[in-house]
Design an enzyme around this catalytic site. Structure first.
Site, PDB file in Angstrom:
ATOM      1  N   HIS A 197      46.809  30.543 -35.241  1.00  0.00           N
ATOM      2  CA  HIS A 197      48.078  29.908 -35.500  1.00  0.00           C
ATOM      3  C   HIS A 197      48.002  30.103 -36.941  1.00  0.00           C
ATOM      4  O   HIS A 197      47.185  29.615 -37.411  1.00  0.00           O
ATOM      5  CB  HIS A 197      47.808  28.897 -34.589  1.00  0.00           C
ATOM      6  CG  HIS A 197      47.481  28.812 -33.382  1.00  0.00           C
ATOM      7  ND1 HIS A 197      46.870  29.743 -32.228  1.00  0.00           N
ATOM      8  CD2 HIS A 197      48.070  28.525 -32.086  1.00  0.00           C
ATOM      9  CE1 HIS A 197      47.378  29.228 -31.419  1.00  0.00           C
ATOM     10  NE2 HIS A 197      47.824  28.477 -31.564  1.00  0.00           N
ATOM     11  N   GLU A 200      53.598  28.761 -37.807  1.00  0.00           N
ATOM     12  CA  GLU A 200      54.485  27.538 -36.365  1.00  0.00           C
ATOM     13  C   GLU A 200      55.266  26.726 -37.060  1.00  0.00           C
ATOM     14  O   GLU A 200      56.235  26.806 -38.134  1.00  0.00           O
ATOM     15  CB  GLU A 200      53.504  27.031 -35.517  1.00  0.00           C
ATOM     16  CG  GLU A 200      54.062  26.305 -34.058  1.00  0.00           C
ATOM     17  CD  GLU A 200      53.055  25.702 -33.583  1.00  0.00           C
ATOM     18  OE1 GLU A 200      53.505  25.089 -32.365  1.00  0.00           O
ATOM     19  OE2 GLU A 200      52.123  25.972 -33.998  1.00  0.00           O
TER      20      GLU A 200
END
Length: 337
Positions: A197, A200
């Protein structure tokens, strides 16, 4: 059902960004709470759903970890997986690469074996019942330290032949990818794929770190990469897959309106985004709903949707021959529709 939503439902697709613990619907949460005699801080399904009003990622994570407390046995993890697969089978999903967070469970005293074997049993049953292929991606919790990640990788060793890769999730801001460079290198030495990730809530610099320090094969989310033209150019040149999650971005206030979502811009810039659900029980929709809602908001064409579906397979970790079969199925479906 509109023509476009019917087209989406039949479109063969893969899901590459799905936290299996985030598919725990309130109804199953209550069933497991009763089964395992685990108290949860909610009185009803309606009360749980009312709590799903988040202003940022941390708000969500706080309730996510509370919900996971009901998962104790192999049967629980099997049942959660099957609950998810039933829903996505109806969405035209043919392949899933699902994230799981073993530290969320081992830190509660649930053995790694219970988590992995329960999920693998559910995945095998979904293959038999729905024809959906799937693989596991072990995620390290980035708010914990590198030693904890190494311990998790060590615990996973007996299952590494059934785990496709490692990932990095949980609280992004303040926990850059560089914190986990050594454990990602160790995972790579074991032949595991690597995803993380990045971008974001964290800055574009986190995407650069994921590429350069973690040597990732995919970027999960990646929205904020668009703030850096040089990064966009690199992602396009390398054909890096981005696992984008529209309803998650809306629910966590990454965008205030789906009409402002960057997915169409990503396509126009020559990037390779995919559409995924992230944590569907919490964010208001499974993968088909994400396709339908973003297509409506951004006026995506059938050609755009076919591109997104194709990206989901070319960005997967399936063998090339399997990818080719799925791409042929997409093309045949699009030609007939």
């Amino acid at each position: 059902m509109t023509d476009l939503s019917a087209f989406i439902r039949g479109l063969p697709k893969a899901e590459l960004h799905l936290h299996i613990e985030g598919s725990l619907e309130p109804e199953l949460m209550f069933e497991l709470s009763r089964r395992n005699k685990v108290a949860i801080p909610f009185g009803s399904v309606e009360e749980v759903r009312a709590a799903y009003a988040f202003s940022n990622l941390q708000d969500f994570l706080d309730i996510y970890y509370q919900g996971a407390a009901v998962l104790l046995t192999e049967r629980d993890f099997h049942d959660m997986a099957m609950d998810y697969f039933r829903r996505v089978a109806a969405d035209g999903t043919r392949h899933v690469e699902l994230f799981f967070d073993p530290q969320t469970h081992t830190d509660r005293g649930v053995p790694f074996a219970v988590v992995a074997d329960g999920l693998l049993a559910g995945m095998a049953e979904a293959g038999r019942e729905f024809g959906i292929t799937s693989s596991l991606i072990l995620c390290f919790l980035r708010h914990l330290d590198e030693d904890a990640a190494f311990a998790t990788l060590k615990a996973a060793e007996p299952w590494l032949d059934r785990i496709a890769g490692v990932g990095l999730d949980s609280s992004e801001v303040g926990h850059p990818p560089s914190k986990f460079a050594r454990v990602f290198a160790a995972a790579g030495e074991r032949g595991l794929k690597r995803v993380a990730h990045a971008g974001e809530e964290g800055p574009p610099e986190y995407v650069w770190e994921a590429l350069d320090l973690l040597k990732v094969d995919r970027i999960d989310h990646g929205n904020r990469a668009l703030e850096d033209p040089a990064l966009v150019q690199r992602l396009a040149a390398e054909g890096m897959t981005l696992t984008v999650c529209p309803l998650s971005n809306l629910k966590l206030c990454g965008v205030s309106d789906l009409r402002l979502h960057p997915l169409k811009k990503m396509l126009d810039l020559g990037l390779r985004p995919t559409v995924n659900s992230d944590d569907p029980a919490y964010f208001g929709g499974y993968v088909g709903e994400n396709y339908t809602r973003i297509a409506d908001a951004l006026a995506l064409t059938k050609s755009d949707l076919v591109t997104l579906a194709r990206n989901s397979f070319t960005g997967s970790f399936l063998p090339p021959a399997e990818v080719a079969k799925h791409l042929a199925a997409i093309d045949a479906y699009a030609s007939a529709s």
